[in-house]
Design an enzyme around this catalytic site. Sequence first.
Site, PDB file in Angstrom:
ATOM      1  N   ARG A 281      32.972  26.188  32.021  1.00 28.11           N
ATOM      2  CA  ARG A 281      32.157  25.669  33.114  1.00 28.11           C
ATOM      3  C   ARG A 281      30.928  26.563  33.264  1.00 28.11           C
ATOM      4  NH1 ARG A 281      34.515  27.061  38.387  1.00 28.11           N
ATOM      5  NH2 ARG A 281      32.776  28.501  38.472  1.00 28.11           N
ATOM      6  N   HIS A 285      31.123  26.297  40.502  1.00 27.26           N
ATOM      7  CA  HIS A 285      32.140  25.284  40.804  1.00 27.26           C
ATOM      8  C   HIS A 285      31.508  24.106  41.530  1.00 27.26           C
ATOM      9  CE1 HIS A 285      35.858  23.408  42.075  1.00 27.26           C
ATOM     10  NE2 HIS A 285      35.418  23.428  43.313  1.00 27.26           N
ATOM     11  N   TYR A 294      32.294  36.478  40.695  1.00 32.26           N
ATOM     12  CA  TYR A 294      33.552  36.600  39.953  1.00 32.26           C
ATOM     13  C   TYR A 294      33.391  36.573  38.427  1.00 32.26           C
ATOM     14  CZ  TYR A 294      33.092  31.454  40.165  1.00 32.26           C
ATOM     15  OH  TYR A 294      32.627  30.158  40.103  1.00 32.26           O
TER      16      TYR A 294
END
Length: 394
Positions: A281, A285, A294
């Site tokens: 990805r 998100h 992160y």
Amino acid sequence: MTNPNNATITTVHRAEFTASDALKIPTLRILQDDGSLYDGATAPELDKDTALKMYDTMVFIRVLDERMLAAQRQGRISFYMQCLGEEATTVGSAAALSDQDMIMAQYREQGALRYRGFTLEQFMNQLFSNEKDLGKGRQMPVHYGSNAINYMTISSPLGTQIPQASGYAYAQKLRGLDALTLCYFGEGAASEGDFHAGLNMAAVHKAPVLFFCRNNGYAISTPANEQFVGDGIACRAVGYGIKAIRVDGADILAVYQATKMARDYALKHNEPVLLESMAYRLGAHSSSDDPSGYRSKEEEALWRKNDPIARFKAWLLKQGWLDEAADNAKTEQLRADILDALKVAEKVAKPGIEHLISDVYAEPIPALQQQLDELKAHIRKYPDAYPITAGRLD
């Protein structure tokens, strides 16, 4: 003697564990980054028109994602989710289906929707929740659905579509349809109880459903290595007696071939199949997420080289099916068309407030009608708090 346990009984006389890594699933790769095939690989049968439709769909989604994320940052829409880096996953799988197959998506599969024929205007109307939106403004942006093209409306709760897909596919089987259900979900959703219930139900009742896991490395901010210990998601299929296959999710030829093979098997044997697509990805998100908290920029840059669109484009150029100059001009025109459609859709009026209760029942029941009347009275009392709705009550 009969075996009521429904398990293989192979007798040993010394206690021993089965190794936790005893089952490792290989990953199918056909297409290299330079557009050539791996040694020993065979490209699936693809005609020029289908291949170009797949490519055009990938480019459309990439440009749409760029424009609509920018629109969200400008405050023009409330929310957006990109499928950056996963275009081959959804487009390749959708291209391998029949139009009568049902698609149950999560919320990053707009490529499959576009391939099925969802128009630019329909995308925009949904994202702006205007009165032309098929969902009548009752869903968040990117929660698409279309009865006309067999794409079940997306719901926000994670994993709910998995057991629903098992039930829908079982009904397709009982009705004798030459069709199945493809169910998309992320590796994070595979941690939900619905995943296990859905797979077990499909296995026991032999429902022709393709469980398509998009393993993109992160469930929002949680990396896969903090979600599970096993070898990805595909190995779980074996525990339910289900066939499994894993593919490189940035390789559209591999995704297409694997999905086509899985579909043929599921329909022939009336059994489920689990496909796992290994991609990354590249985007956040959602528009509400900041991935810098992160993961590192170095990690993202490394995976950005694994671009599914660039890889497929290189293959198309080798086939002589794509003209690069014409393709660049087409992409620029697409950017203009998307911006024009955005400007039109954001000016379309919002749905009437009566659509809050329409479609719940064939005719609104008295309790719902009473609630709507009370809501209208409240809005009339405080019109300044509801400027858009207050002017459309009468």
